[in-house]
Scaffold this motif. Sequence first.
Motif, short mmCIF file in Angstrom:
data_model
loop_
_atom_site.label_atom_id
_atom_site.label_comp_id
_atom_site.label_asym_id
_atom_site.label_seq_id
_atom_site.Cartn_x
_atom_site.Cartn_y
_atom_site.Cartn_z
N TYR A 52 0.81 -1.20 0.02
CA TYR A 52 -0.02 -0.03 -0.07
C TYR A 52 0.95 1.21 0.03
O TYR A 52 1.61 1.49 0.91
N ASP A 54 0.00 4.03 0.84
CA ASP A 54 -0.12 5.19 2.05
C ASP A 54 0.47 4.76 3.24
O ASP A 54 0.55 5.38 4.23
N PRO A 79 -3.65 1.66 -3.77
CA PRO A 79 -4.34 2.66 -2.66
C PRO A 79 -4.76 2.15 -1.75
O PRO A 79 -5.37 0.71 -1.84
N ALA A 80 -4.94 2.63 -0.62
CA ALA A 80 -5.60 1.88 0.61
C ALA A 80 -7.10 1.51 0.50
O ALA A 80 -7.51 0.69 1.26
N SER A 81 -7.65 2.10 -0.47
CA SER A 81 -8.97 1.82 -0.93
C SER A 81 -9.10 0.30 -1.39
O SER A 81 -10.34 -0.03 -1.62
N SER A 82 -8.12 -0.25 -1.53
CA SER A 82 -8.33 -1.62 -2.42
C SER A 82 -8.10 -2.72 -1.62
O SER A 82 -7.33 -2.66 -0.67
N LEU A 239 -4.24 9.11 6.03
CA LEU A 239 -5.19 7.90 5.62
C LEU A 239 -6.48 7.84 6.32
O LEU A 239 -7.42 7.71 5.50
N LYS A 242 -9.29 10.04 4.68
CA LYS A 242 -9.84 9.65 3.60
C LYS A 242 -11.30 8.83 3.86
O LYS A 242 -12.08 8.65 2.84
N LEU A 244 -12.10 5.75 4.96
CA LEU A 244 -12.08 4.50 4.26
C LEU A 244 -12.75 3.62 5.15
O LEU A 244 -12.81 3.89 6.52
N SER A 245 -13.45 2.53 4.83
CA SER A 245 -14.02 1.41 5.51
C SER A 245 -12.91 0.85 6.69
O SER A 245 -11.87 0.71 6.02
N LEU A 248 -11.20 -2.69 5.50
CA LEU A 248 -10.29 -2.55 4.48
C LEU A 248 -9.06 -3.32 4.97
O LEU A 248 -8.51 -2.78 6.12
N MET A 251 -6.44 -0.46 6.37
CA MET A 251 -7.10 0.22 7.52
C MET A 251 -6.94 -0.66 8.87
O MET A 251 -7.15 -0.44 9.96
#
Length: 313
Positions: A52, A54, A79-82, A239, A242, A244-245, A248, A251
């Motif tokens: 990642y 991030d 990306p951290a979103s994946s 981070l 953002k 994000l969930s 993930l 996270m």
Amino acid sequence: MNDSLEGNGKRAVGRRAILIAGPTASGKSALALDLAERRNGVIINADSMQLYEDLRLVSARPSAEEEALVPHRLYGILPASSAFSTGAWLSLASRELDAAWQAGRLPIVVGGTGLYFKALTEGFADLPDIPEDVRAGARELADEEGVTGLKSALAEAGDAEAAAGLSDPQRLARALEVIRATGKPLALWQKEQQSAPILTDEACDRFVLAPPRPWLHERIERRARLMLSEEGCEEVRALLAKGLSGKLPAMRAIGVGEIGAYLSGEVEYEQAAIRLTIATRQYAKRQETWFRNQMAKWQRVDPSTELDTNALL
């Protein structure tokens, strides 16, 4: 390793590789860098969190200066979103191995994610996609009830073999996801879908770093303080911004929750450092258990001593 020298002075490595596994903070990256500089190597990441972009400091990715010394592959590519699967990593790693061999370089695969090494050297079962609600349910059960709850749920779902034979929470949760989503036990999927290994025993030198516990704990504590530095805090702050969930993978990385609690004022600096140290020690212990059970035939190396890298190979 039976390397020969080509006319241009570079080593002709054929289709060989060096694999370096080990618990967090054990010095894997430093050893890989030393070997890569000596052996015209390419370093390929086998750590799920270092994928990642991030999380350079929090995941202890090599620095930009270190990455400039020799080629580094599969670091900071997501990306951290994946989310990212073992199968997806294996596909990319296979490509990087081929590229290194074609360039006449020695691939050095290094990291702490045992499943990646297992897939690389023992083959991989291409499992079906798991619906996110099923995956979330298994993770929630793992968080709330641990190994006991997972084993009970597995037996109830019809996978008594996994319930009896597994003890790692991550692997138990994965088995539970599979049978809940497909109705078929994980072992049966693996038997039907298993691919051939990309690297055989004869094609690679395999090392597990096995440091003395006090030495490792001291390094883990130092790393916890580094993660709480201004740079580490800023990394986590960016981070978290953002939104994000929390489910993930990025996270859930060690450091994100602990530093987040410190940034929000929930805990003071010293308490955050203690939490980070404890969480990292627990993770290192789980890694060591995996390596002991799953990589019993790999050569053990004590990184607390001065290593002669030339003598390793």
